[in-house]
Scaffold this motif. Sequence first.
Motif, short mmCIF file in Angstrom:
data_model
loop_
_atom_site.label_atom_id
_atom_site.label_comp_id
_atom_site.label_asym_id
_atom_site.label_seq_id
_atom_site.Cartn_x
_atom_site.Cartn_y
_atom_site.Cartn_z
N GLN A 143 0.86 -1.18 0.00
CA GLN A 143 0.00 0.00 0.00
C GLN A 143 0.89 1.23 0.00
O GLN A 143 1.67 1.45 0.94
CB GLN A 143 -0.91 0.02 1.24
CG GLN A 143 -1.82 1.24 1.31
CD GLN A 143 -2.48 1.39 2.66
OE1 GLN A 143 -1.92 0.98 3.68
NE2 GLN A 143 -3.66 1.95 2.70
N ALA A 144 0.82 2.00 -1.05
CA ALA A 144 1.61 3.22 -1.16
C ALA A 144 0.88 4.40 -0.53
O ALA A 144 -0.35 4.44 -0.50
CB ALA A 144 1.92 3.52 -2.62
N GLY A 145 1.65 5.36 -0.02
CA GLY A 145 1.05 6.54 0.58
C GLY A 145 2.11 7.51 1.05
O GLY A 145 3.16 7.65 0.42
N THR A 146 1.85 8.18 2.15
CA THR A 146 2.81 9.10 2.75
C THR A 146 2.93 8.79 4.24
O THR A 146 2.04 8.19 4.84
CB THR A 146 2.41 10.57 2.58
OG1 THR A 146 1.13 10.78 3.19
CG2 THR A 146 2.36 10.96 1.11
N ALA A 147 4.04 9.18 4.82
CA ALA A 147 4.26 8.99 6.25
C ALA A 147 4.95 10.22 6.81
O ALA A 147 5.70 10.90 6.13
CB ALA A 147 5.10 7.74 6.49
N SER A 148 4.69 10.48 8.09
CA SER A 148 5.37 11.56 8.80
C SER A 148 6.53 10.96 9.57
O SER A 148 6.35 10.01 10.35
CB SER A 148 4.40 12.24 9.77
OG SER A 148 5.07 13.22 10.55
N ILE A 149 7.73 11.47 9.35
CA ILE A 149 8.90 10.95 10.06
C ILE A 149 9.54 12.05 10.91
O ILE A 149 9.47 13.23 10.58
CB ILE A 149 9.94 10.33 9.11
CG1 ILE A 149 10.61 11.41 8.24
CG2 ILE A 149 9.33 9.25 8.25
CD1 ILE A 149 11.83 10.89 7.50
N GLU A 150 10.14 11.62 12.01
CA GLU A 150 10.88 12.51 12.89
C GLU A 150 12.19 11.83 13.24
O GLU A 150 12.24 10.62 13.45
CB GLU A 150 10.10 12.78 14.18
CG GLU A 150 8.77 13.46 13.99
CD GLU A 150 8.03 13.65 15.30
OE1 GLU A 150 8.65 14.21 16.25
OE2 GLU A 150 6.88 13.21 15.39
N SER A 151 13.25 12.61 13.28
CA SER A 151 14.55 12.11 13.71
C SER A 151 15.27 13.21 14.46
O SER A 151 14.89 14.38 14.38
CB SER A 151 15.38 11.63 12.51
OG SER A 151 15.48 12.64 11.52
N GLU A 152 16.30 12.85 15.17
CA GLU A 152 16.99 13.79 16.04
C GLU A 152 17.50 15.01 15.28
O GLU A 152 18.17 14.89 14.25
CB GLU A 152 18.17 13.09 16.72
CG GLU A 152 18.87 13.93 17.77
CD GLU A 152 19.95 13.15 18.49
OE1 GLU A 152 20.66 13.76 19.30
OE2 GLU A 152 20.08 11.93 18.24
N GLY A 153 17.12 16.18 15.77
CA GLY A 153 17.61 17.42 15.19
C GLY A 153 16.82 17.94 14.02
O GLY A 153 17.13 19.01 13.49
N LEU A 154 15.79 17.21 13.59
CA LEU A 154 15.00 17.64 12.44
C LEU A 154 13.52 17.65 12.81
O LEU A 154 13.06 16.79 13.57
CB LEU A 154 15.21 16.70 11.24
CG LEU A 154 16.60 16.76 10.58
CD1 LEU A 154 16.72 15.66 9.53
CD2 LEU A 154 16.83 18.12 9.94
N PRO A 155 12.75 18.60 12.26
CA PRO A 155 11.31 18.65 12.55
C PRO A 155 10.58 17.54 11.79
O PRO A 155 11.14 16.93 10.86
CB PRO A 155 10.92 20.04 12.03
CG PRO A 155 11.89 20.29 10.91
CD PRO A 155 13.18 19.68 11.37
N PRO A 156 9.34 17.27 12.16
CA PRO A 156 8.56 16.28 11.42
C PRO A 156 8.43 16.69 9.96
O PRO A 156 8.31 17.87 9.64
CB PRO A 156 7.19 16.31 12.12
CG PRO A 156 7.47 16.87 13.47
CD PRO A 156 8.59 17.84 13.29
N ARG A 157 8.47 15.73 9.07
CA ARG A 157 8.27 16.00 7.64
C ARG A 157 7.58 14.80 7.00
O ARG A 157 7.66 13.68 7.48
CB ARG A 157 9.57 16.32 6.91
CG ARG A 157 10.64 15.26 6.96
CD ARG A 157 11.55 15.43 8.13
NE ARG A 157 12.72 14.56 8.08
CZ ARG A 157 13.30 14.09 9.17
NH1 ARG A 157 12.83 14.36 10.37
NH2 ARG A 157 14.38 13.32 9.07
N SER A 158 6.90 15.08 5.90
CA SER A 158 6.14 14.05 5.20
C SER A 158 6.94 13.52 4.01
O SER A 158 7.52 14.31 3.25
CB SER A 158 4.81 14.64 4.71
OG SER A 158 4.04 13.66 4.05
N VAL A 159 6.96 12.20 3.86
CA VAL A 159 7.68 11.57 2.75
C VAL A 159 6.79 10.52 2.11
O VAL A 159 5.88 9.98 2.74
CB VAL A 159 9.00 10.91 3.23
CG1 VAL A 159 9.93 11.95 3.84
CG2 VAL A 159 8.73 9.78 4.21
#
Length: 220
Positions: A26-42
């Motif tokens: 199932q293709a779509g988008t996800a919100s990711i967060e990692s140290e030092g960076l704000p949430p972003r959609s990929v």
Amino acid sequence: AERLSLGQLYTLRQDTRTLEGIGAWQAGTASIESEGLPPRSVSSARISPNIFSHLAVQPSLGRGFVEADEAVGAEPVAILGHGLWQRDFGADSSVVGALIQVDGVRRRVVGVQGPGGTAPGIATQLWTPIVLDAFEEDFWPDRVYNVVATVRSGVGIEEARVDLVRAMRAVAERFSFFFPPGFGADATLDTANEPVWRPLRTPLALLLCGSLLLLLVAAI
């Protein structure tokens, strides 16, 4: 094409006699967060480990998905696309093994794709494995998954279609609460040529192990 639920996928794996390697994505988008960076959609894809291992170009760092990643209780994992790895993680190889947040879930990065490694679709930048959890409330009714399989060696298309219809009728009878009478009676199998194949295409040649890849099409 009628998409299937994970419950149907699970049952078809148990009941079909002529198909193997049955998996979903199932293709779509996800919100990711990692140290030092704000949430972003990929752009992202949830995918059965067996489909990833057969249809995707395998990671250049770390590993691909394995069958154990699909099990309930397994550690949540993820694979990064090459562009995402370069842009957000500075092309740092130590990201393999690191933890990131994906849609609020802490996942361990187990692999990074090379520049040509994208499946399904040509823009996916994050992959997570589908987990078959029968206790999820949408396990049966949420029919949003594309399903593919290969025909067993020596089996013809018509024989496989008849077997699929039989298996899907059995699913409907066993779980009549979720499916109307006659569900699956007109189920068909389409060979994965254009345009069916396009969502799975990668820039590199795909190894199909000498088997015919099929898209399962379940008609009500």
